[in-house]
Scaffold this motif. Structure first.
Motif, PDB file in Angstrom:
ATOM      1  N   SER A   9      -1.065   0.306  -3.572  1.00  0.00           N
ATOM      2  CA  SER A   9      -2.294  -0.469  -3.711  1.00  0.00           C
ATOM      3  C   SER A   9      -3.355   0.014  -2.724  1.00  0.00           C
ATOM      4  CB  SER A   9      -2.014  -1.956  -3.454  1.00  0.00           C
ATOM      5  OG  SER A   9      -3.217  -2.697  -3.469  1.00  0.00           O
ATOM      6  N   ASN A  30      -3.999  -5.052   6.845  1.00  0.00           N
ATOM      7  CA  ASN A  30      -4.273  -4.708   5.446  1.00  0.00           C
ATOM      8  C   ASN A  30      -3.862  -5.826   4.480  1.00  0.00           C
ATOM      9  OD1 ASN A  30      -1.501  -4.271   5.717  1.00  0.00           O
ATOM     10  ND2 ASN A  30      -1.491  -2.485   4.391  1.00  0.00           N
ATOM     11  N   ASP A  60      -6.268  -1.698  -2.672  1.00  0.00           N
ATOM     12  CA  ASP A  60      -7.006  -2.928  -2.383  1.00  0.00           C
ATOM     13  C   ASP A  60      -6.116  -4.107  -2.771  1.00  0.00           C
ATOM     14  OD1 ASP A  60      -8.691  -5.189  -2.377  1.00  0.00           O
ATOM     15  OD2 ASP A  60     -10.426  -4.035  -3.065  1.00  0.00           O
ATOM     16  N   LYS A  61      -5.394  -4.633  -1.799  1.00  0.00           N
ATOM     17  CA  LYS A  61      -4.427  -5.691  -2.083  1.00  0.00           C
ATOM     18  C   LYS A  61      -5.100  -6.948  -2.631  1.00  0.00           C
ATOM     19  CE  LYS A  61      -0.638  -4.489   0.964  1.00  0.00           C
ATOM     20  NZ  LYS A  61       0.270  -5.003   1.986  1.00  0.00           N
ATOM     21  N   LYS A  62      -6.248  -7.283  -2.115  1.00  0.00           N
ATOM     22  CA  LYS A  62      -6.948  -8.472  -2.615  1.00  0.00           C
ATOM     23  C   LYS A  62      -7.294  -8.306  -4.095  1.00  0.00           C
ATOM     24  CE  LYS A  62     -11.175 -11.159  -2.020  1.00  0.00           C
ATOM     25  NZ  LYS A  62     -12.441 -11.264  -1.257  1.00  0.00           N
ATOM     26  N   GLU A 121      -7.236  -9.830   3.917  1.00  0.00           N
ATOM     27  CA  GLU A 121      -8.176 -10.289   2.877  1.00  0.00           C
ATOM     28  C   GLU A 121      -7.455 -10.944   1.700  1.00  0.00           C
ATOM     29  OE1 GLU A 121     -11.415 -10.587   3.422  1.00  0.00           O
ATOM     30  OE2 GLU A 121     -10.876  -9.818   5.395  1.00  0.00           O
ATOM     31  N   THR A 166       0.832  -1.207   0.000  1.00  0.00           N
ATOM     32  CA  THR A 166       0.000   0.000   0.000  1.00  0.00           C
ATOM     33  C   THR A 166       0.864   1.254   0.000  1.00  0.00           C
ATOM     34  OG1 THR A 166      -0.122  -0.016   2.415  1.00  0.00           O
ATOM     35  CG2 THR A 166      -1.917  -1.107   1.230  1.00  0.00           C
TER      36      THR A 166
END
Length: 159
Positions: A83, A112, A85-87, A115, A62
């Motif tokens: 990032s 973080n 939204d890592k997922k 997910e 992130t």
């Protein structure tokens, strides 16, 4: 933590969070705003060993600071930084590269990462990771973030 050895060829991608995995999660901020982090040269050696095994590697962070991309460039591995939204970013990357999520090893240390780590086959935590990450990890390293996590993993994956 005692775990079964990985089957040869089981891992098709290794993903690393940056802060707290490749670093000790601290940052040195100078008065001009420049930031610097400590990384372990042992991890550079580990990344080279993993490369020799033919396993692709990716930094997924992130963090927006250019230090992440600079480290990835020096190590000659791919990076997704900044990032939100890592997922989602991991799912997109694996889809583009046609990598089965069950064959992904992901090293994360904080909430973080949770997910993204829930959707892959082999979640890994550094010794000092957040309790929620340790709870889902299939392997917890002996060392803390920034102290050679990837080197330790290179030895584990090689066996």
């Amino acid at each position: 933590m005692k775990v079964k050895p990985l089957k040869k060829g089981a891992i098709k991608l290794m993903v690393y969070d940056f802060d707290g995995v490749m670093t000790d999660n601290r940052v040195l901020q100078l008065q001009d705003g420049t930031e610097a982090v400590w990384v372990s040269r042992a991890d550079g050696w580990g990344i080279d060993q993993i490369r020799k095994m033919g396993i692709p590697q990716l930094i997924l962070s992130t963090e927006r600071n250019p230090v992440v991309a600079a480290r990835a460039k020096k190590l000659n591995i791919e990076v997704i930084h900044g990032s939100g939204d890592k997922k989602a970013d991991l799912l997109g990357y694996c889809s583009r590269m046609q990598i089965d999520l069950r064959s992904v090893l992901y090293v994360g240390n904080d909430v973080n990462d949770l997910e993204a780590m829930r959707v892959i086959g082999f979640p890994v935590a550094p010794a000092d990771a957040h309790p929620s990450i340790i709870a889902i990890a299939k392997y917890v390293t002996r060392v803390k973030g920034g102290e050679g996590v990837i080197k330790e993993l290179s030895e584990y994956v090689a066996n």
